[in-house]
Design a protein around this motif. Structure first.
Motif, PDB file in Angstrom:
ATOM      1  N   UNK A 133       3.425  12.362  -2.035  1.00 20.58           N
ATOM      2  CA  UNK A 133       2.307  12.204  -1.166  1.00 20.58           C
ATOM      3  C   UNK A 133       1.452  13.406  -0.873  1.00 20.58           C
ATOM      4  N   UNK A 134       2.117  14.595  -0.772  1.00 22.68           N
ATOM      5  CA  UNK A 134       1.602  15.944  -0.593  1.00 22.68           C
ATOM      6  C   UNK A 134       1.246  16.127   1.081  1.00 22.68           C
ATOM      7  N   UNK A 135       1.728  15.207   1.815  1.00 22.84           N
ATOM      8  CA  UNK A 135       1.620  15.651   3.426  1.00 22.84           C
ATOM      9  C   UNK A 135       2.890  15.487   4.099  1.00 22.84           C
ATOM     10  N   UNK A 136       4.000  15.775   3.536  1.00 23.37           N
ATOM     11  CA  UNK A 136       5.228  15.600   4.436  1.00 23.37           C
ATOM     12  C   UNK A 136       5.588  14.127   4.928  1.00 23.37           C
TER      13      UNK A 136
ATOM     14  N   UNK B 143      -4.807  18.331  -4.844  1.00 25.94           N
ATOM     15  CA  UNK B 143      -4.321  17.037  -4.639  1.00 25.94           C
ATOM     16  C   UNK B 143      -4.396  16.123  -5.982  1.00 25.94           C
ATOM     17  N   UNK B 144      -5.749  16.228  -6.692  1.00 24.59           N
ATOM     18  CA  UNK B 144      -5.869  15.617  -7.820  1.00 24.59           C
ATOM     19  C   UNK B 144      -5.029  16.196  -9.044  1.00 24.59           C
ATOM     20  N   UNK B 145      -4.876  17.669  -8.903  1.00 23.29           N
ATOM     21  CA  UNK B 145      -3.927  18.174  -9.838  1.00 23.29           C
ATOM     22  C   UNK B 145      -2.370  17.827  -9.540  1.00 23.29           C
ATOM     23  N   UNK B 146      -2.276  17.654  -8.167  1.00 17.53           N
ATOM     24  CA  UNK B 146      -0.821  17.409  -8.211  1.00 17.53           C
ATOM     25  C   UNK B 146      -0.397  15.937  -8.592  1.00 17.53           C
ATOM     26  N   UNK B 147      -1.170  15.076  -8.567  1.00 20.29           N
ATOM     27  CA  UNK B 147      -0.891  13.765  -8.975  1.00 20.29           C
ATOM     28  C   UNK B 147      -0.623  13.693 -10.649  1.00 20.29           C
ATOM     29  N   UNK B 148      -0.784  14.591 -11.444  1.00 24.48           N
ATOM     30  CA  UNK B 148      -0.208  14.655 -12.797  1.00 24.48           C
ATOM     31  C   UNK B 148       1.262  15.298 -12.815  1.00 24.48           C
ATOM     32  N   UNK B 149       1.824  15.428 -11.673  1.00 27.02           N
ATOM     33  CA  UNK B 149       3.036  16.214 -11.745  1.00 27.02           C
ATOM     34  C   UNK B 149       4.185  15.459 -10.795  1.00 27.02           C
ATOM     35  N   UNK B 150       5.409  15.679 -10.781  1.00 29.02           N
ATOM     36  CA  UNK B 150       6.580  14.716 -10.152  1.00 29.02           C
ATOM     37  C   UNK B 150       6.228  14.897  -8.642  1.00 29.02           C
ATOM     38  N   UNK B 151       5.500  15.717  -8.237  1.00 28.25           N
ATOM     39  CA  UNK B 151       5.072  15.792  -6.670  1.00 28.25           C
ATOM     40  C   UNK B 151       3.901  14.987  -6.292  1.00 28.25           C
ATOM     41  N   UNK B 152       3.307  14.179  -7.406  1.00 23.83           N
ATOM     42  CA  UNK B 152       2.377  13.382  -6.875  1.00 23.83           C
ATOM     43  C   UNK B 152       2.539  12.214  -7.437  1.00 23.83           C
ATOM     44  N   UNK B 153       3.376  11.858  -8.461  1.00 22.20           N
ATOM     45  CA  UNK B 153       3.302  10.647  -9.070  1.00 22.20           C
ATOM     46  C   UNK B 153       4.756  10.296  -9.773  1.00 22.20           C
ATOM     47  N   UNK B 154       5.144   9.192  -9.648  1.00 19.70           N
ATOM     48  CA  UNK B 154       6.554   8.593 -10.066  1.00 19.70           C
ATOM     49  C   UNK B 154       6.744   8.557 -11.627  1.00 19.70           C
ATOM     50  N   UNK B 155       5.764   8.629 -12.211  1.00 23.71           N
ATOM     51  CA  UNK B 155       5.250   8.499 -13.780  1.00 23.71           C
ATOM     52  C   UNK B 155       6.066   9.997 -14.318  1.00 23.71           C
ATOM     53  N   UNK B 156       5.916  11.078 -13.548  1.00 16.25           N
ATOM     54  CA  UNK B 156       6.591  12.115 -14.162  1.00 16.25           C
ATOM     55  C   UNK B 156       7.876  12.678 -13.648  1.00 16.25           C
TER      56      UNK B 156
ATOM     57  N   UNK C 229       0.695  -1.204  -0.029  1.00 14.89           N
ATOM     58  CA  UNK C 229       0.133   0.040  -0.015  1.00 14.89           C
ATOM     59  C   UNK C 229       0.712   1.211  -0.201  1.00 14.89           C
ATOM     60  N   UNK C 230       2.060   1.137  -0.160  1.00 15.72           N
ATOM     61  CA  UNK C 230       3.031   2.372  -0.220  1.00 15.72           C
ATOM     62  C   UNK C 230       3.004   2.974  -1.576  1.00 15.72           C
ATOM     63  N   UNK C 231       2.196   3.853  -1.975  1.00 16.67           N
ATOM     64  CA  UNK C 231       1.870   4.431  -3.388  1.00 16.67           C
ATOM     65  C   UNK C 231       1.775   5.937  -3.429  1.00 16.67           C
ATOM     66  N   UNK C 232       2.136   6.658  -4.412  1.00 12.14           N
ATOM     67  CA  UNK C 232       2.129   8.212  -4.572  1.00 12.14           C
ATOM     68  C   UNK C 232       0.370   8.583  -4.530  1.00 12.14           C
ATOM     69  N   UNK C 233       0.115   9.755  -4.769  1.00 16.14           N
ATOM     70  CA  UNK C 233      -1.347  10.150  -4.827  1.00 16.14           C
ATOM     71  C   UNK C 233      -1.975   9.347  -5.904  1.00 16.14           C
ATOM     72  N   UNK C 234      -1.088   9.126  -6.841  1.00 15.26           N
ATOM     73  CA  UNK C 234      -1.858   8.417  -8.291  1.00 15.26           C
ATOM     74  C   UNK C 234      -1.733   7.183  -8.232  1.00 15.26           C
ATOM     75  N   UNK C 235      -1.193   6.257  -7.294  1.00 12.39           N
ATOM     76  CA  UNK C 235      -1.259   5.048  -7.190  1.00 12.39           C
ATOM     77  C   UNK C 235       0.051   4.449  -7.802  1.00 12.39           C
TER      78      UNK C 235
ATOM     79  N   UNK D  29     -11.992   9.118  -2.639  1.00  8.91           N
ATOM     80  CA  UNK D  29     -11.612  10.309  -3.284  1.00  8.91           C
ATOM     81  C   UNK D  29     -10.959  10.201  -4.862  1.00  8.91           C
ATOM     82  N   UNK D  30     -10.508   8.931  -5.003  1.00  7.39           N
ATOM     83  CA  UNK D  30      -9.675   8.538  -6.096  1.00  7.39           C
ATOM     84  C   UNK D  30      -8.197   8.837  -5.749  1.00  7.39           C
ATOM     85  N   UNK D  31      -7.794   9.311  -4.675  1.00  7.65           N
ATOM     86  CA  UNK D  31      -6.367   9.561  -4.340  1.00  7.65           C
ATOM     87  C   UNK D  31      -5.922   8.900  -3.367  1.00  7.65           C
ATOM     88  N   UNK D  32      -4.573   8.497  -3.255  1.00  8.21           N
ATOM     89  CA  UNK D  32      -3.939   7.757  -2.290  1.00  8.21           C
ATOM     90  C   UNK D  32      -3.182   8.433  -1.237  1.00  8.21           C
ATOM     91  N   UNK D  33      -3.590   8.573  -0.038  1.00  5.38           N
ATOM     92  CA  UNK D  33      -3.044   9.221   1.023  1.00  5.38           C
ATOM     93  C   UNK D  33      -2.110   8.244   1.765  1.00  5.38           C
TER      94      UNK D  33
END
Length: 427
Positions: free
Chosen positions: A159-162, A113-126, A73-79, A173-177
């Motif tokens: 993850x967006x929360x330190x 957070x939804x916008x953030x998951x399309x950046x390198x601060x929310x997804x390792x894809x970027x 279960x250790x995943x970024x905001x976007x999974x 929410x479709x997000x992963x905290x």
């Protein structure tokens, strides 16, 4: 002239973020403002660094994704899978470890957070496939004399929360905290590849990563052997619980949103939670009261991010009195400098109770900057910022190795000619 790898990477992230930045609501501004201006400062320093030093291929450290952590279960905001950049130590540093937690603000709402998951601060894809290691992460002895040959890890922030969010708050929410789970999974991975045998270890971080360093400092101490020397370094992570120029508790409200959205309270000190609301317990002035592990604070009394987002946040200056000042501190008139100095006084007051604790070291200069340990120009170079003729690198090393007590507080702006004040009008 071709650009350096770091500057090309920075420009790519900057262009991506500009598009992201234009779509914001006022409520989401703080996160974007943080990331935007952090990247601006990175671009500024990358220009300086390219002018003086070109990055060798050996300094470009590849990204290591950790797909196996997805199962726990250790995943970024976007999974996507979290990860890090790792450079193996050598010689006398082969059993010494330096971890650096990446910064990048926070997201405080489903939309941000939804916008953030399309950046390198929310997804390792970027995320970049390679990053340069400089400053405290440099393997060049001339640029990093005390930590150059240590095992060094840059832990990416997605993850967006330190690194302190909990999945119970996701609620469809479709997000992963999963910040806390990411932290634990990466620590387990590092222990398995040699950190469990560390003789000494330093957990560091910049900005939101500096805050994460404080949140997890005692955890870091506990997962390592008792005989290991363990300390923590928070760079630009001492965020103030101060009212803005219009008398609003903007930062406290923002932190409250982050804590509530991502379930951060479960990662905070129980002693603090028993006395006050969780959002107050996320401020470093409260976290430090409960930390038992030695901590060093690198900070600027004129931290540009805090000026822009805590003291003069978006919407607080409709007449634009602060516009030029926030771009370049040299443009601030006497009245604005007086307000900045009162903000500095609030910082020093908050730090005062910790100055008597021998385990807490400080380097608080008067530069218009944000994050100083991970850039060679500010960490250790002939032109690095100094207090009492000491660089940040020398101060941190003297504290870490118990060579002397370090408690350096700079005089007010503009007294320090060694400062590398950022000028956003030039970026």
């Amino acid at each position: 002239m071709s650009s350096s790898p770091s500057f090309s990477i920075t420009n790519l992230r900057l262009r991506t973020l500009v598009v992201f930045f234009r779509k914001l609501t006022t409520k989401d501004y703080a996160i974007a403002a943080f990331a935007f201006f952090l990247l601006l400062s990175l671009a500024f320093f990358s220009q300086l660094h390219h002018h003086h030093h070109s990055h060798s291929l050996s300094n470009l450290i590849p990204f290591t994704p950790l797909p196996n952590t997805i199962l726990r279960g250790a995943i970024c905001l976007d999974g996507s899978a979290p990860g890090f950049h790792f450079q193996k130590g050598f010689g006398s540093g082969s059993r010494s470890w330096l971890l650096h937690l990446e910064g990048g603000g926070w997201c405080n709402s489903i939309s941000s957070c939804s916008r953030r998951k399309f950046t390198a601060l929310g997804s390792s894809k970027y995320m970049e496939t390679v990053v340069p290691f400089s400053g405290i992460l440099s393997s060049d002895r001339s640029q990093n004399p005390d930590f150059f040959n240590w095992n060094k890890v840059m832990i990416r922030y997605c993850d967006g929360a330190s690194f302190a969010g909990h999945p119970e708050s996701e609620k469809g929410s479709g997000l992963f905290f999963r910040g806390q789970i990411i932290w634990e999974a990466i620590m387990d991975e590092l222990l398995s590849i040699g950190m469990s045998k560390a003789k000494q270890a330093l957990l560091s971080g910049c900005s939101a990563g500096g805050l994460a360093t404080l949140v997890h400092c005692d955890d870091f101490r506990q997962i390592l052997p008792k005989e290991t020397t363990v300390k923590c370094l928070a760079d630009a992570g001492f965020f103030l619980d101060e009212k803005d120029i219009r008398g609003n508790n903007t930062m406290r409200s923002f932190y409250n949103d982050v804590v509530q959205l991502q379930g951060v309270a479960k990662s905070l000190h129980k002693e603090c939670l028993a006395k006050m609301e969780p959002s107050k317990c996320l401020f470093p002035s409260e976290i430090l009261k409960n930390i038992k592990t030695p901590v060093f604070l690198v900070h600027s009394a004129y931290d540009f991010w805090q000026i822009r987002n805590i003291l003069v946040p978006e919407g607080s200056d409709p007449s634009g009195h602060w516009k030029s000042c926030k771009l370049n501190i040299h443009n601030c008139n006497a009245n604005l400098i007086d307000i900045l100095n009162r903000f500095r006084s609030s910082l020093l007051k908050a730090l005062n109770e910790f100055q008597q604790r021998k385990q807490i070291g400080m380097f608080v200069n008067s530069c218009f900057i944000h994050c100083q340990t991970w850039r060679g120009e500010t960490w250790y170079s002939p032109n690095s910022p100094k207090i009492q003729n000491k660089t940040i690198a020398e101060s941190v090393a003297d504290w870490f190795f118990d060579r002397e007590v370090i408690n350096l507080i700079d005089c007010p702006y503009p007294c320090n000619p060694t400062c590398r004040n950022l000028d956003f009008t030039r970026v």
